[in-house]
Design a protein around this motif. Structure first.
Motif, PDB file in Angstrom:
ATOM      1  N   ARG A  40       0.623  -1.352  -0.294  1.00 52.66           N
ATOM      2  CA  ARG A  40       0.165  -0.104  -0.026  1.00 52.66           C
ATOM      3  C   ARG A  40       0.490   1.536   0.356  1.00 52.66           C
ATOM      4  NH1 ARG A  40      -1.827   3.432   3.586  1.00 52.66           N
ATOM      5  NH2 ARG A  40      -0.694   2.576   5.369  1.00 52.66           N
ATOM      6  N   VAL A  41       1.690   1.068   0.829  1.00 49.25           N
ATOM      7  CA  VAL A  41       2.961   2.755   0.691  1.00 49.25           C
ATOM      8  C   VAL A  41       3.888   2.131  -0.248  1.00 49.25           C
ATOM      9  CG1 VAL A  41       2.315   2.862   3.124  1.00 49.25           C
ATOM     10  CG2 VAL A  41       3.808   1.323   3.174  1.00 49.25           C
ATOM     11  N   GLY A  42       3.890   1.281  -1.372  1.00 51.80           N
ATOM     12  CA  GLY A  42       4.702   1.340  -2.000  1.00 51.80           C
ATOM     13  C   GLY A  42       6.182   0.369  -2.104  1.00 51.80           C
ATOM     14  N   TYR A  43       5.926  -0.213  -0.965  1.00 50.40           N
ATOM     15  CA  TYR A  43       7.287  -1.636  -0.935  1.00 50.40           C
ATOM     16  C   TYR A  43       7.210  -2.547  -1.886  1.00 50.40           C
ATOM     17  CZ  TYR A  43       8.918   1.424   3.146  1.00 50.40           C
ATOM     18  OH  TYR A  43       9.551   1.832   4.486  1.00 50.40           O
ATOM     19  N   PRO A  44       7.798  -4.572  -2.159  1.00 48.03           N
ATOM     20  CA  PRO A  44       7.457  -4.715  -2.338  1.00 48.03           C
ATOM     21  C   PRO A  44       7.370  -6.330  -1.706  1.00 48.03           C
ATOM     22  CG  PRO A  44       9.998  -4.715  -2.029  1.00 48.03           C
ATOM     23  CD  PRO A  44       9.626  -3.135  -1.776  1.00 48.03           C
ATOM     24  N   PRO A  45       6.814  -6.573  -1.773  1.00 46.36           N
ATOM     25  CA  PRO A  45       6.267  -8.074  -0.909  1.00 46.36           C
ATOM     26  C   PRO A  45       7.634  -8.422  -0.292  1.00 46.36           C
ATOM     27  CG  PRO A  45       5.407  -8.375  -2.814  1.00 46.36           C
ATOM     28  CD  PRO A  45       6.101  -7.202  -3.366  1.00 46.36           C
ATOM     29  N   ALA A  46       7.531  -8.834   0.545  1.00 43.70           N
ATOM     30  CA  ALA A  46       7.906  -9.099   2.326  1.00 43.70           C
ATOM     31  C   ALA A  46       7.822 -10.581   2.125  1.00 43.70           C
ATOM     32  CB  ALA A  46       8.130  -8.448   3.276  1.00 43.70           C
ATOM     33  N   GLY A  48       9.240  -6.263  18.847  1.00 45.88           N
ATOM     34  CA  GLY A  48      10.562  -6.200  18.244  1.00 45.88           C
ATOM     35  C   GLY A  48      10.918  -6.762  17.470  1.00 45.88           C
ATOM     36  N   GLU A  49      10.638  -8.151  17.758  1.00 47.65           N
ATOM     37  CA  GLU A  49      11.271  -9.203  17.285  1.00 47.65           C
ATOM     38  C   GLU A  49      10.668  -9.736  16.020  1.00 47.65           C
ATOM     39  OE1 GLU A  49      12.301 -13.256  19.211  1.00 47.65           O
ATOM     40  OE2 GLU A  49      12.781 -12.515  21.058  1.00 47.65           O
ATOM     41  N   ILE A  50       9.310  -9.244  15.931  1.00 46.18           N
ATOM     42  CA  ILE A  50       8.733  -9.853  14.984  1.00 46.18           C
ATOM     43  C   ILE A  50       9.070  -8.712  13.937  1.00 46.18           C
ATOM     44  CG2 ILE A  50       6.959  -8.870  15.802  1.00 46.18           C
ATOM     45  CD1 ILE A  50       6.868 -12.129  13.772  1.00 46.18           C
ATOM     46  N   THR A  51       9.395  -7.831  14.461  1.00 43.00           N
ATOM     47  CA  THR A  51       9.092  -6.323  13.651  1.00 43.00           C
ATOM     48  C   THR A  51      10.549  -6.777  12.381  1.00 43.00           C
ATOM     49  OG1 THR A  51       8.090  -4.992  15.097  1.00 43.00           O
ATOM     50  CG2 THR A  51       9.612  -4.048  13.407  1.00 43.00           C
ATOM     51  N   ALA A  52      12.038  -6.613  13.725  1.00 46.17           N
ATOM     52  CA  ALA A  52      13.141  -7.477  12.954  1.00 46.17           C
ATOM     53  C   ALA A  52      13.171  -7.842  11.905  1.00 46.17           C
ATOM     54  CB  ALA A  52      14.024  -7.805  14.085  1.00 46.17           C
ATOM     55  N   LEU A  53      11.819  -9.116  12.151  1.00 43.12           N
ATOM     56  CA  LEU A  53      12.382  -9.996  11.141  1.00 43.12           C
ATOM     57  C   LEU A  53      11.602 -10.170   9.589  1.00 43.12           C
ATOM     58  CD1 LEU A  53      11.769 -14.187  11.557  1.00 43.12           C
ATOM     59  CD2 LEU A  53      10.067 -12.945  10.479  1.00 43.12           C
ATOM     60  N   VAL A  54      10.090  -8.973  10.163  1.00 37.09           N
ATOM     61  CA  VAL A  54       9.566  -8.534   8.704  1.00 37.09           C
ATOM     62  C   VAL A  54      10.370  -7.806   8.380  1.00 37.09           C
ATOM     63  CG1 VAL A  54       7.480  -7.106   7.958  1.00 37.09           C
ATOM     64  CG2 VAL A  54       7.057  -9.289   9.841  1.00 37.09           C
ATOM     65  N   ALA A  55      10.945  -6.637   8.737  1.00 36.67           N
ATOM     66  CA  ALA A  55      12.514  -5.989   8.473  1.00 36.67           C
ATOM     67  C   ALA A  55      12.782  -6.271   7.438  1.00 36.67           C
ATOM     68  CB  ALA A  55      12.859  -5.027   9.373  1.00 36.67           C
ATOM     69  N   ALA A  56      13.652  -7.779   8.149  1.00 35.94           N
ATOM     70  CA  ALA A  56      14.758  -8.315   7.498  1.00 35.94           C
ATOM     71  C   ALA A  56      14.318  -8.890   5.717  1.00 35.94           C
ATOM     72  CB  ALA A  56      15.077  -9.831   7.881  1.00 35.94           C
ATOM     73  N   SER A  57      12.519  -9.093   5.996  1.00 34.22           N
ATOM     74  CA  SER A  57      12.219  -9.709   4.645  1.00 34.22           C
ATOM     75  C   SER A  57      12.212  -8.720   3.783  1.00 34.22           C
ATOM     76  CB  SER A  57      11.041 -10.471   4.987  1.00 34.22           C
ATOM     77  OG  SER A  57      10.856 -11.457   5.888  1.00 34.22           O
ATOM     78  N   VAL A  58      11.303  -7.183   4.051  1.00 34.47           N
ATOM     79  CA  VAL A  58      11.822  -6.432   3.673  1.00 34.47           C
ATOM     80  C   VAL A  58      13.183  -6.069   2.567  1.00 34.47           C
ATOM     81  CG1 VAL A  58      10.882  -3.969   3.006  1.00 34.47           C
ATOM     82  CG2 VAL A  58       9.407  -5.703   4.771  1.00 34.47           C
ATOM     83  N   GLN A  59      13.941  -6.175   3.134  1.00 29.86           N
ATOM     84  CA  GLN A  59      15.320  -5.969   2.816  1.00 29.86           C
ATOM     85  C   GLN A  59      15.602  -6.365   1.951  1.00 29.86           C
ATOM     86  OE1 GLN A  59      17.211  -2.951   3.008  1.00 29.86           O
ATOM     87  NE2 GLN A  59      19.339  -4.129   3.183  1.00 29.86           N
ATOM     88  N   ARG A  60      15.158  -8.610   1.901  1.00 28.90           N
ATOM     89  CA  ARG A  60      15.596  -9.050   1.015  1.00 28.90           C
ATOM     90  C   ARG A  60      15.057  -8.406  -0.552  1.00 28.90           C
ATOM     91  NH1 ARG A  60      15.703 -12.835   5.470  1.00 28.90           N
ATOM     92  NH2 ARG A  60      13.193 -13.377   4.672  1.00 28.90           N
TER      93      ARG A  60
END
Length: 262
Positions: free
Chosen positions: A196-202, A226-238
């Motif tokens: 919705r805000v322009g990121y590719p899918p994680a 914190g932990e789930i945000t970190a895991l999702v962030a890693a997925s977004v970064q990939r």
């Protein structure tokens, strides 16, 4: 939020800015990236839930070919998930606000022809989640809990988009509003918020399943996201790195964060 996660979100912001600056992206590049991520998202989301189709088998099923030795349900889980992603893309393109109706529609697509009686219907009985430390709310409270989720969502715009997506997913999973298909639907909601805000899918990978379940459990028990945000962030970064590298652009690494290795 840990310093490592904050650093990873900073790298994500930089990569998102680089991607946005490159828009509009080449048509054929976008189409090939979309196909790649749709396939991987379908494969990993279903594999997390026990679907035994391999990545290559998932690809041929999505192309309309039947795989011998695999159940009808596993075939339907693949094609249904693809259809649900298409629906997410549709509501994102229309800039629709998130509603319970959309969530029910997503779930209907996830369980289409698998369990037509329960598809899109809030559960009418109590359940427990194997391995989880919390018990979902009584079924009589599900409607109120889902209304509360939409209300929370409407007041959470100040969160970083990745953190908001992770919390939306986790809060939905904690409610566990449906008899079956909550995990898949929750990960589709996660990606609705990102796209919705322009990121590719994680893509939360099958091999990260244990870390993913542990992070969800911590958040559901303690309210610490914190932990789930970190895991999702890693997925977004990939996913951002995949986009930028295909475009010949240099991504900001963020590899100094432990989360990026998840």
């Amino acid at each position: 939020m840990s310093n490592q996660t904050a650093a990873l979100l900073t790298a994500i912001d930089a990569n998102k800015a680089t991607l946005d600056a490159a828009r509009p992206l080449p048509t054929h590049t976008v189409a090939s990236l979309r196909e790649k991520l749709m396939l991987e998202l379908t494969y990993h989301s279903n594999a997390i839930e026990g679907n035994t189709l391999t990545l290559r088998e998932t690809k041929v099923v999505l192309e309309g070919i039947t795989v011998g030795g695999k159940s009808l349900r596993e075939h339907l889980e693949a094609t249904n998930h693809r259809d649900a992603i298409l629906y997410v893309e549709e509501i994102v393109a229309k800039r629709e606000a998130l509603t319970e109706w959309q969530i029910r529609n997503l779930h209907s697509l996830v369980l289409k022809s698998i369990d037509s009686e329960q598809a899109g219907r809030y559960r009418q009985e109590n359940v427990v989640i194997a391995g989880a430390s919390t018990t979902p709310p009584d079924f009589m409270h599900v409607a109120a809990e889902m209304a509360g989720l939409i209300d929370w969502y409407g007041h959470s715009a100040d969160l970083h988009p990745v953190a908001r997506a992770a919390q939306l997913h986790t809060r939905f999973v904690k409610i566990h509003p449906f008899i079956d298909g909550n995990g898949r639907t929750g990960r589709l909601l996660l990606n609705f918020e990102l796209m919705r805000v322009g990121y590719p899918p994680a893509i939360i990978r099958k091999e990260d399943r244990l870390a993913y379940y542990d992070a969800l459990d911590v958040a559901c028990v303690s309210g610490d996201y914190g932990e789930i945000t970190a895991l999702v962030a890693a997925s977004v970064q990939r996913s951002l790195v995949v986009y930028l590298e295909v475009l010949g652009l240099r991504p900001v690494d963020g590899a100094d964060s432990p989360a990026s290795s998840l």
